[in-house]
Design an enzyme around this catalytic site. Structure first.
Site, mmCIF file in Angstrom:
data_model
loop_
_atom_site.group_PDB
_atom_site.id
_atom_site.type_symbol
_atom_site.label_atom_id
_atom_site.label_comp_id
_atom_site.label_asym_id
_atom_site.label_seq_id
_atom_site.Cartn_x
_atom_site.Cartn_y
_atom_site.Cartn_z
ATOM 1 N N ASP A 1 0.925 -1.179 -0.123
ATOM 2 C CA ASP A 1 -0.261 -0.142 0.066
ATOM 3 C C ASP A 1 0.866 1.385 -0.005
ATOM 4 O O ASP A 1 2.102 1.150 0.564
ATOM 5 C CB ASP A 1 -0.858 -0.309 1.136
ATOM 6 C CG ASP A 1 -2.358 1.012 1.166
ATOM 7 O OD1 ASP A 1 -2.170 1.328 -0.088
ATOM 8 O OD2 ASP A 1 -2.929 0.977 2.277
ATOM 9 N N HIS B 1 2.145 3.036 -9.158
ATOM 10 C CA HIS B 1 1.970 1.766 -9.351
ATOM 11 C C HIS B 1 3.297 1.219 -10.115
ATOM 12 O O HIS B 1 3.551 0.067 -9.963
ATOM 13 C CB HIS B 1 0.722 1.588 -10.273
ATOM 14 C CG HIS B 1 -0.465 2.100 -9.399
ATOM 15 N ND1 HIS B 1 -0.749 1.474 -7.932
ATOM 16 C CD2 HIS B 1 -1.679 2.902 -9.551
ATOM 17 C CE1 HIS B 1 -1.903 2.261 -7.438
ATOM 18 N NE2 HIS B 1 -2.441 3.031 -8.486
ATOM 19 N N LEU C 1 10.557 -20.212 -4.961
ATOM 20 C CA LEU C 1 9.852 -19.261 -4.125
ATOM 21 C C LEU C 1 8.289 -19.716 -4.763
ATOM 22 O O LEU C 1 8.568 -19.622 -6.091
ATOM 23 C CB LEU C 1 10.162 -17.802 -4.383
ATOM 24 C CG LEU C 1 9.321 -17.018 -3.935
ATOM 25 C CD1 LEU C 1 9.236 -16.752 -2.399
ATOM 26 C CD2 LEU C 1 9.821 -15.446 -4.631
HETATM 27 C C1 IPE Z 1 -5.571 -2.634 -0.004
HETATM 28 O O1 IPE Z 1 -5.289 -1.573 -0.317
HETATM 29 C C2 IPE Z 1 -5.822 -3.491 -1.487
HETATM 30 C C3 IPE Z 1 -4.663 -3.708 -2.184
HETATM 31 C C4 IPE Z 1 -3.280 -3.381 -1.549
HETATM 32 C C5 IPE Z 1 -4.566 -4.276 -3.245
HETATM 33 P P1 IPE Z 1 -6.259 0.006 -0.648
HETATM 34 O O2 IPE Z 1 -5.389 0.965 -0.581
HETATM 35 O O3 IPE Z 1 -7.181 -0.477 -1.630
HETATM 36 O O4 IPE Z 1 -6.860 -0.359 0.741
HETATM 37 P P2 IPE Z 1 -8.060 0.765 1.705
HETATM 38 O O5 IPE Z 1 -8.947 1.265 0.935
HETATM 39 O O6 IPE Z 1 -7.073 1.515 2.206
HETATM 40 O O7 IPE Z 1 -8.422 0.221 2.721
HETATM 41 C C1 IPE Z 2 -1.517 0.170 -3.508
HETATM 42 O O1 IPE Z 2 -1.461 1.683 -3.312
HETATM 43 C C2 IPE Z 2 -1.871 -0.549 -4.703
HETATM 44 C C3 IPE Z 2 -3.291 -0.774 -4.938
HETATM 45 C C4 IPE Z 2 -4.231 -0.708 -4.147
HETATM 46 C C5 IPE Z 2 -3.735 -1.224 -6.274
HETATM 47 P P1 IPE Z 2 -2.499 2.672 -3.321
HETATM 48 O O2 IPE Z 2 -2.985 2.831 -4.840
HETATM 49 O O3 IPE Z 2 -3.656 2.117 -2.735
HETATM 50 O O4 IPE Z 2 -1.831 4.139 -2.657
HETATM 51 P P2 IPE Z 2 -2.388 4.765 -1.759
HETATM 52 O O5 IPE Z 2 -3.005 4.151 -0.845
HETATM 53 O O6 IPE Z 2 -3.316 5.871 -2.603
HETATM 54 O O7 IPE Z 2 -1.273 5.618 -1.364
HETATM 55 MG MG MG Z 3 -3.956 2.601 -0.497
#
Ligand code: IPE
Ligand code: IPE
Ligand code: MG
Length: 242
Positions: free
Chosen positions: A20, A37, A131
């Site tokens: 995240d 990403h 792995l």
């Molecule tokens: C959780 O991250 C899902 C993934 C890492 C794929 P999100 O960024 O979507 O989660 P929330 O919305 O903060 O809970």
């Molecule tokens: C995690 O990064 C990747 C996915 C959930 C696909 P985010 O896109 O949730 O990044 P933040 O939370 O907005 O920083």
């Molecule tokens: Mg996120």
């Protein structure tokens, strides 16, 4: 990473990661979310190499949740394209490095090309020994449990399964994670401290580790810190301290 001072029994065998913070990482640098990403995808590859070097045989990453469809169409389609591109390129690398690829989640909502790549990647890497790297894509823990319940019900109705034989082991074999050990350690980056519908069944007794570092910055040093934190814990599984 040098873990030779640790008791080998204290090193996790399966690390699950909620990666995240890609968006915030990009924002912090004045970049667009997509660049976050991309950097995040590159880091999955880097961290997988660290797992192999540390002798950790299972890594599972949460790449796209059943809730992530709520994001803008632009972001969703970028993420789908990134996964197609990444996977297409990564299969060769995985074979070279001895990595087995697996996918968790409901693939039926993904585009045809990604579905085909997933089937192909799982098939050609199935004997890779170093792995097992599992990607959760269109994955939700509740959705996985519901899909498993439907399959169980069908098998009971068809007479293939007796209701009284449904125990935890049998039920686990209906989940997407069939054959994978439960995660010993679950890491979430970016300072959020929640599960967000990840591996609800499988995380029942996992140790949880949260770090403020954004996923694209998660380094070898950060992984070592997480492993050392895990090694220092006393897992009791409801029993008593020895
Ligand atoms: C959780 O991250 C899902 C993934 C890492 C794929 P999100 O960024 O979507 O989660 P929330 O919305 O903060 O809970
Ligand atoms: C995690 O990064 C990747 C996915 C959930 C696909 P985010 O896109 O949730 O990044 P933040 O939370 O907005 O920083
Ligand atoms: Mg996120």
């Amino acid at each position: 990473m040098n873990l030779s001072d640790l008791d080998p029994g204290k090193i996790p065998r399966h690390i699950a990661i909620i990666l995240d913070g890609n968006g915030r990482w990009a924002k912090q640098r004045g970049l667009i979310r997509q660049q976050g990403h991309k950097a995040g995808a590159d880091n999955v590859e880097t961290v997988a190499d660290m797992m192999i070097a540390a002798g950790i045989p299972y890594m599972t990453v949460y790449a796209f949740s059943t809730e992530n469809w709520k994001r803008s169409q632009e972001e969703v389609s970028y993420l789908m394209g990134l996964m197609r591109w990444y996977l297409k390129n990564y299969i060769k690398t995985a074979l070279r490095k001895g990595i087995r690829l697996r996918f968790l989640g409901d693939a039926s909502r993904l585009d045809q090309e990604l579905q085909k790549l997933i089937i192909h990647a799982e098939e050609v890497t199935k004997d890779m020994p170093n792995l097992t790297l599992s990607f959760a894509i269109n994955y939700g823990g509740r959705d996985e449990i519901l899909r498993a319940v439907r399959k169980v019900s069908r098998d009971v109705a068809d007479g293939k399964l007796d209701e009284k034989d449904i125990d935890e082991t049998v039920f686990s074999s209906y989940l997407d994670t069939k054959g994978l050990p439960d995660p010993d350690l679950m890491i979430r980056t970016s300072g959020e401290e929640r599960i967000s519908n990840f591996l609800l069944w499988q995380l029942a007794y996992s140790e949880l580790y949260f770090t403020d570092v954004y996923w694209p910055d998660f380094s070898e040093e950060d992984l070592e810190k997480a492993i050392r934190s895990y090694a220092a814990r006393d897992r009791r599984f409801g029993g008593r301290k020895k």
